[in-house]
Design a protein around this motif. Structure first.
Motif, short mmCIF file in Angstrom:
data_model
loop_
_atom_site.label_atom_id
_atom_site.label_comp_id
_atom_site.label_asym_id
_atom_site.label_seq_id
_atom_site.Cartn_x
_atom_site.Cartn_y
_atom_site.Cartn_z
N ALA A 774 19.84 -47.51 -68.97
CA ALA A 774 19.98 -48.78 -69.70
C ALA A 774 18.65 -49.46 -69.94
CB ALA A 774 20.91 -49.72 -68.92
N SER A 775 17.58 -49.01 -69.29
CA SER A 775 16.27 -49.66 -69.43
C SER A 775 15.35 -48.78 -70.28
CB SER A 775 15.66 -49.92 -68.05
OG SER A 775 15.49 -48.71 -67.36
N SER A 776 14.07 -49.07 -70.20
CA SER A 776 13.09 -48.38 -71.04
C SER A 776 12.69 -47.01 -70.50
CB SER A 776 11.83 -49.25 -71.18
OG SER A 776 11.30 -49.53 -69.89
N ARG A 777 13.23 -46.61 -69.35
CA ARG A 777 12.96 -45.31 -68.75
C ARG A 777 11.46 -45.10 -68.52
NH1 ARG A 777 16.98 -40.89 -71.59
NH2 ARG A 777 18.89 -42.14 -71.55
N SER A 778 10.90 -45.93 -67.72
CA SER A 778 9.47 -45.78 -67.41
C SER A 778 9.27 -44.59 -66.49
CB SER A 778 8.95 -47.06 -66.74
OG SER A 778 9.57 -47.24 -65.48
N SER A 779 8.05 -44.11 -66.43
CA SER A 779 7.75 -42.96 -65.59
C SER A 779 7.97 -43.26 -64.12
CB SER A 779 6.30 -42.52 -65.83
OG SER A 779 5.41 -43.60 -65.55
N ALA A 780 7.70 -44.49 -63.71
CA ALA A 780 7.90 -44.88 -62.31
C ALA A 780 9.37 -44.83 -61.93
CB ALA A 780 7.34 -46.28 -62.07
N GLN A 781 10.24 -45.27 -62.86
CA GLN A 781 11.67 -45.23 -62.58
C GLN A 781 12.17 -43.79 -62.49
OE1 GLN A 781 13.22 -47.53 -65.81
NE2 GLN A 781 12.83 -49.51 -64.81
N ARG A 782 11.71 -42.94 -63.40
CA ARG A 782 12.13 -41.54 -63.37
C ARG A 782 11.63 -40.85 -62.11
NH1 ARG A 782 10.68 -41.83 -68.91
NH2 ARG A 782 8.69 -40.79 -68.45
N ALA A 783 10.43 -41.18 -61.67
CA ALA A 783 9.89 -40.59 -60.44
C ALA A 783 10.69 -41.03 -59.22
CB ALA A 783 8.42 -40.95 -60.29
N ALA A 784 11.10 -42.30 -59.18
CA ALA A 784 11.90 -42.80 -58.06
C ALA A 784 13.26 -42.11 -58.01
CB ALA A 784 12.06 -44.31 -58.18
N LEU A 785 13.86 -41.89 -59.19
CA LEU A 785 15.14 -41.19 -59.24
C LEU A 785 14.99 -39.74 -58.78
CD1 LEU A 785 18.12 -41.17 -59.97
CD2 LEU A 785 17.49 -40.68 -62.34
N ALA A 786 13.90 -39.09 -59.17
CA ALA A 786 13.66 -37.70 -58.74
C ALA A 786 13.48 -37.61 -57.23
CB ALA A 786 12.45 -37.14 -59.47
N ARG A 787 12.77 -38.58 -56.65
CA ARG A 787 12.60 -38.59 -55.20
C ARG A 787 13.92 -38.78 -54.47
NH1 ARG A 787 7.99 -41.68 -56.57
NH2 ARG A 787 9.15 -43.61 -56.09
N LEU A 788 14.77 -39.63 -55.03
CA LEU A 788 16.06 -39.87 -54.41
C LEU A 788 16.94 -38.61 -54.46
CD1 LEU A 788 17.86 -41.90 -53.00
CD2 LEU A 788 18.61 -42.74 -55.23
N GLU A 789 16.92 -37.91 -55.59
CA GLU A 789 17.70 -36.67 -55.70
C GLU A 789 17.14 -35.60 -54.77
OE1 GLU A 789 17.61 -35.72 -59.82
OE2 GLU A 789 19.36 -36.99 -60.29
N LEU A 790 15.82 -35.59 -54.56
CA LEU A 790 15.23 -34.66 -53.59
C LEU A 790 15.72 -34.98 -52.17
CD1 LEU A 790 13.26 -32.34 -53.04
CD2 LEU A 790 11.44 -34.06 -52.85
N ASP A 791 15.84 -36.27 -51.83
CA ASP A 791 16.36 -36.65 -50.52
C ASP A 791 17.80 -36.20 -50.35
OD1 ASP A 791 14.01 -37.82 -49.76
OD2 ASP A 791 14.60 -39.86 -50.32
N ILE A 792 18.58 -36.27 -51.43
CA ILE A 792 19.97 -35.82 -51.35
C ILE A 792 20.01 -34.33 -51.03
CG2 ILE A 792 22.10 -35.49 -52.68
CD1 ILE A 792 21.39 -38.03 -54.22
N ASP A 793 19.17 -33.54 -51.69
CA ASP A 793 19.13 -32.10 -51.42
C ASP A 793 18.68 -31.81 -49.99
OD1 ASP A 793 20.02 -31.60 -53.91
OD2 ASP A 793 18.11 -30.93 -54.77
N LYS A 794 17.72 -32.59 -49.47
CA LYS A 794 17.29 -32.38 -48.10
C LYS A 794 18.44 -32.66 -47.12
CE LYS A 794 12.37 -33.38 -48.77
NZ LYS A 794 11.26 -34.33 -48.44
N THR A 795 19.23 -33.69 -47.43
CA THR A 795 20.39 -33.99 -46.59
C THR A 795 21.39 -32.83 -46.60
OG1 THR A 795 20.12 -36.35 -47.05
CG2 THR A 795 22.25 -35.64 -46.18
N LEU A 796 21.61 -32.23 -47.78
CA LEU A 796 22.52 -31.09 -47.87
C LEU A 796 21.98 -29.90 -47.09
CD1 LEU A 796 23.57 -31.36 -51.63
CD2 LEU A 796 25.04 -31.74 -49.64
#
Length: 872
Positions: A774-796
């Protein structure tokens, strides 16, 4: 209101000098007086001759209470005697105390007698069986006065330590529910100064004398001070009593004054000049009152209330004098509030649909000659205005379907408690107000005093709602019909670069603010006219519209988004559905339109707010915190639980009983105020904020390993005689079993924690993905989302490791965890294969490689043969 000096009744010598008490029977036929001599006087109402006497009684009777059939008297020798009106004779002793009796009181149903003495306990004695005795002994101090509330469910004790103790009598054993301190003074049990609790006839409050020679009213709801009757007495108060309808209050003091007060405005309407008055009793139906003195005299005043104020005595039962009466402050939308209650009973038979009292034809009469044997012959049912039958048989059908509306509320605020209330509580600070009768004083405090400075001001508009954020403070006041003043909305920014920084607007006449919210962009006002009024931060009207879900309940806002809630269609149980709408005001887009708030049946909404990340959250009466997922996409929103406070670790033992007042959701935590003692709202002094980690309710059972047992190191002598102990080896085996059970418990706990982390991180990733889209999709936001998805995989992967440790039979669950990996580069699949290889799970490793090959080929689905039970 001007006071009047009333006419003077004549004194009647009744007893010798000493404490003298009087009381009317509930039907008003008799006045009973007791005193220091061995005679009890019975005065017939309306008869001016000599009273009936009971000479067979104890001396030094200093307390009396009566019903229509009997009365009880308490004596300084420690006895409580029962006398009957049938023959005006002593009947029996109810109780014998070891120390002097100070007060007695019959319960409203006249089945129990409460006895206060110089002993440390108060006794409840059954009238029918005096061996049936209950003790109230949690107050630890002698009791001077006691009083039942009008329903007989509470008993208030005025003790010598200056505390009013209130006991609940609803259970088999009386229970101390509260201590009201700081109102009455310390005194001896034989003091003529009174600290008697006088319950108001409506049962919602009591009045009690204070050391400052005033009479303070205390609310039963929160045990806080309400109105006070002051500036009347110049000496200590010795007696007080409410009129039967609660419209007047009579009091006597050591200043030789007997005053009659108006309950409505706490003004004196009549004055008597009598010394040494120690007791006052109102007649239950007539303009008649009696009072006794320490000289043994009785005064019977047939025109106790002057004629110009007699209309006050003829009024129906009047409310207790509250500063802010809960009955008067009904919801602004004017509808019935939704109460937590069970479903209506189902209809068991056809008779349930018919009116009561009309299914029985035993007395059926046919008016066949038209002589008028029957009433309403031409009608099937009596008319509502029929004086004989209209009110005796209320129609069930007329009252069968009454919709229950949700009560409107301002998030983060509390109701009036005494003369104070919180207008706003959040993580920025808090706003509170004090009612000073003619005006209010408002204080705005901040947690970060370096960023903003605390301020307070005199409020002549009587603001009752407020919002607070980093930009400014918003206030709203109700309309004052008596003065013709409309409702006012006032905004005060924290910082501006112009000299004129605040603004104030008036709403149309008759329109009142229901709820309001303040964001970084807009001010949102919902009103009783059904409007949502949107203003910019500096008062420019931006939009006015009427939502479809009315009556409006509440609102919240964040940046350009506004969330409104209102009552929707009525459910099958008669309760209105709570609907919400979210729209972007600036872009004029509706995100969610008339969707349902997920509330369990019969429960209510406690608060609604946006989190620090901009996601809507609600807190309901079950103690559950929920957030709204995918709310920016129409028709995709769903309410997801973040925390069930009933399942918190601190409540696991069952010893703590507490609730939580929601404040905010920030930093992935729930911020709240802990409420104890059955409180529903915080009060002063300002309580501390607490925070709890999110924990999606999965199970109420928490796996915990057994505590480690400390091993005692054996001495050489003990080791030398081990062979003589036949249980030695068995004890060692038990210790090994305990260690194994402890390891299993810890492993289960670790597994549950990982499952909880996987759910929470997945939820946070979904919310962040919605925000990024819903926002401008800045690089910082995309990087934060990627880090969060990486944490999810580490939990799995951690989950996978636990499943591999458990054995080959957990292979399918392990493979399923691998299939949930979000990584598409193949690195996580490769790591999963290494974990399986490390634990020697060959078949599982092959399945993981097959899954990786399918993903590389572009097939994200998992075929059935991957989860072949025989292979796994």
């Amino acid at each position: 209101m001007a006071s009047v000096i009333a006419s003077r009744p004549r004194p009647r010598p009744a007893h010798t000098q000493g404490v003298t008490r009087c009381v009317y029977t509930p039907d008003g036929s008799k006045l009973v007086t007791v005193g220091s001599n061995n005679t009890i006087r019975l005065y017939k109402t309306g008869f001016d001759g000599e009273p009936d006497n009971i000479d067979d009684c104890q001396e030094q009777n200093i307390a009396v209470s009566t019903s229509n059939d009997f009365f009880v008297a308490g004596c300084e020798d420690g006895t409580v005697s029962l006398y009957t009106y049938e023959n005006n004779l002593f009947d029996r002793f109810l109780l014998r105390a070891t120390l002097p009796v100070r007060d007695v009181a019959l319960s409203p149903d006249h089945k129990w007698c409460a006895v206060a003495s110089d002993e440390l306990s108060v006794k409840l004695v059954s009238i029918e069986d005096s061996t049936n005795l209950r003790k109230l002994d949690e107050h630890r101090k002698p009791t001077k006065h006691l009083a039942f509330d009008p329903k007989g469910t509470l008993l208030a004790l005025s003790c010598t330590d200056g505390v009013v103790y209130v006991y609940s009598l609803t259970a088999e054993s009386p229970e101390l529910i509260t201590k009201v301190d700081g109102i009455i003074g310390r005194m001896e049990t034989d003091s003529e100064t009174s600290c008697q609790v006088a319950w108001h006839p409506d049962g919602r409050a009591f009045a009690v004398p204070t050391p400052t020679r005033a009479i303070q009213v205390v609310s039963k709801n929160d045990w806080e001070k309400q109105r006070a009757f002051s500036n009347g007495h110049d000496g200590d108060i010795t007696a007080l009593a409410w009129s039967p309808n609660g419209a007047l209050l009579a009091s006597a003091g050591k200043d030789k004054k007997v005053l009659i007060w108006s309950t409505r405005d706490q003004s004196v309407v009549a004055r008597y000049e009598y010394p040494n008055v120690v007791d006052i009793a109102w007649h239950p139906t007539k303009n008649l009152a009696s009072f006794t003195t320490s000289d043994g005299e009785v005064f019977i005043s047939p025109e106790f209330v002057p004629e110009q104020f007699l209309n006050l005595l003829r009024l129906p039962k009047q409310p207790a004098p509250f500063i802010h009466d809960p009955l008067a402050s009904k919801p602004p939308n004017g509808h019935i509030a939704l109460a937590a209650r069970p479903r209506r009973d189902s209809l068991a038979s056809l008779e349930d649909l018919l009116d009561e009292g009309y299914g029985d034809d035993d007395d059926f009469v046919v008016d066949d000659d038209g002589a008028g044997y029957t009433l309403n012959a031409g009608r099937k049912r009596p008319a509502e205005d029929d004086p004989l039958f209209g009110s005796a048989h209320p129609s069930k059908r007329a009252n069968f379907f009454q919709p229950q509306h949700h009560e409107s509320f301002q998030p983060g605020s509390t109701p009036w408690r005494g003369n104070r209330k919180y207008l706003c509580l959040n993580l920025i600070g808090f706003v509170w107000t004090v009612d000073q009768d003619s005006h209010h004083t408002v204080t705005v405090e901040f947690y970060d005093n370096e960023l903003h400075r605390t301020f307070h001001f005199t409020d002549t508009f009587l603001y009752d709602k407020a919002c607070l954020n980093d930009k400014g403070t918003l206030f709203a006041s109700p309309p004052r019909e008596a003065e013709g003043s409309p409702a006012v909305v006032f905004y005060r920014p924290h910082e501006t670069w112009t000299q004129r920084n605040d603004w104030r607007i008036q709403l149309p006449k008759g329109e009142e603010v229901i709820a309001m919210s303040l964001s970084e962009s807009f001010v949102t006002i919902t009103t009783t006219a059904g409007y949502v009024r949107i203003y910019t931060l500096f008062g420019i009207p931006y939009r006015v519209y009427r939502p479809k879900n009315t009556p409006i309940v509440t609102c919240a806002s964040w940046r350009d988004y506004v969330l409104t809630m209102g009552n929707g269609p009525v459910g099958p149980d008669g309760m209105c559905k709570l609907l919400y709408t979210i729209q972007n005001i600036k872009r004029d887009e509706i995100c969610q339109n008339e969707d349902t708030v997920a509330l369990p049946e019969g429960e209510t909404l406690k608060s609604v707010f946006f989190s620090d990340n901009g996601d809507p959250c609600i807190y309901d009466s079950t103690g559950t915190l929920l957030t709204l997922l995918h709310w920016r996409q129409p028709s995709r929103a769903s309410w997801v639980p973040l925390l069930d406070t009933k399942l918190l670790d601190r409540l696991a033992g069952g010893k703590k009983k507490e609730s939580y007042f929601p404040i905010a959701v920030a930093d992935d935590k729930f911020h709240c105020i802990i409420l104890k003692g059955g409180d529903q709202y915080p009060y002063f002094p300002r309580p501390l904020l607490h925070e709890f980690e999110f924990e999606i309710p999965l199970t109420s059972v928490r796996p915990e390993g057994k505590p480690k047992k400390s091993k005692k190191k054996k001495s050489s002598d003990e080791m030398a005689i081990d062979w003589e102990d036949p249980l030695g080896s068995a004890n060692e085996e038990e210790e090994e079993e305990d260690e194994e059970e402890q390891g299993e418990g810890a492993e289960k706990s670790e597994l549950k924690n990982l499952e909880q982390a996987y759910l929470l991180k997945g939820l946070r990733a979904a919310q962040m993905a919605d925000f990024v889209d819903a926002s401008s999709r800045s690089s910082a936001q995309r990087a934060a989302l990627a880090r969060l998805e990486l944490d999810i995989d580490k939990t799995l992967l951690q989950l996978l490791a636990i499943e591999c440790r458990e054995g080959e039979d957990r292979g399918m669950r392990a493979l399923e965890a691998v299939s949930l990996l979000r990584d598409r580069s193949g690195r996580m699949i490769e790591a999963a294969g290494k974990i399986a290889e490390r634990y020697g799970r060959t078949i599982l490793g092959e399945k993981i490689r097959e899954l990786g090959e399918r993903r590389i080929a572009g097939d994200d689905g998992v075929d059935e043969d991957v989860f072949d039970v025989d292979d796994a």
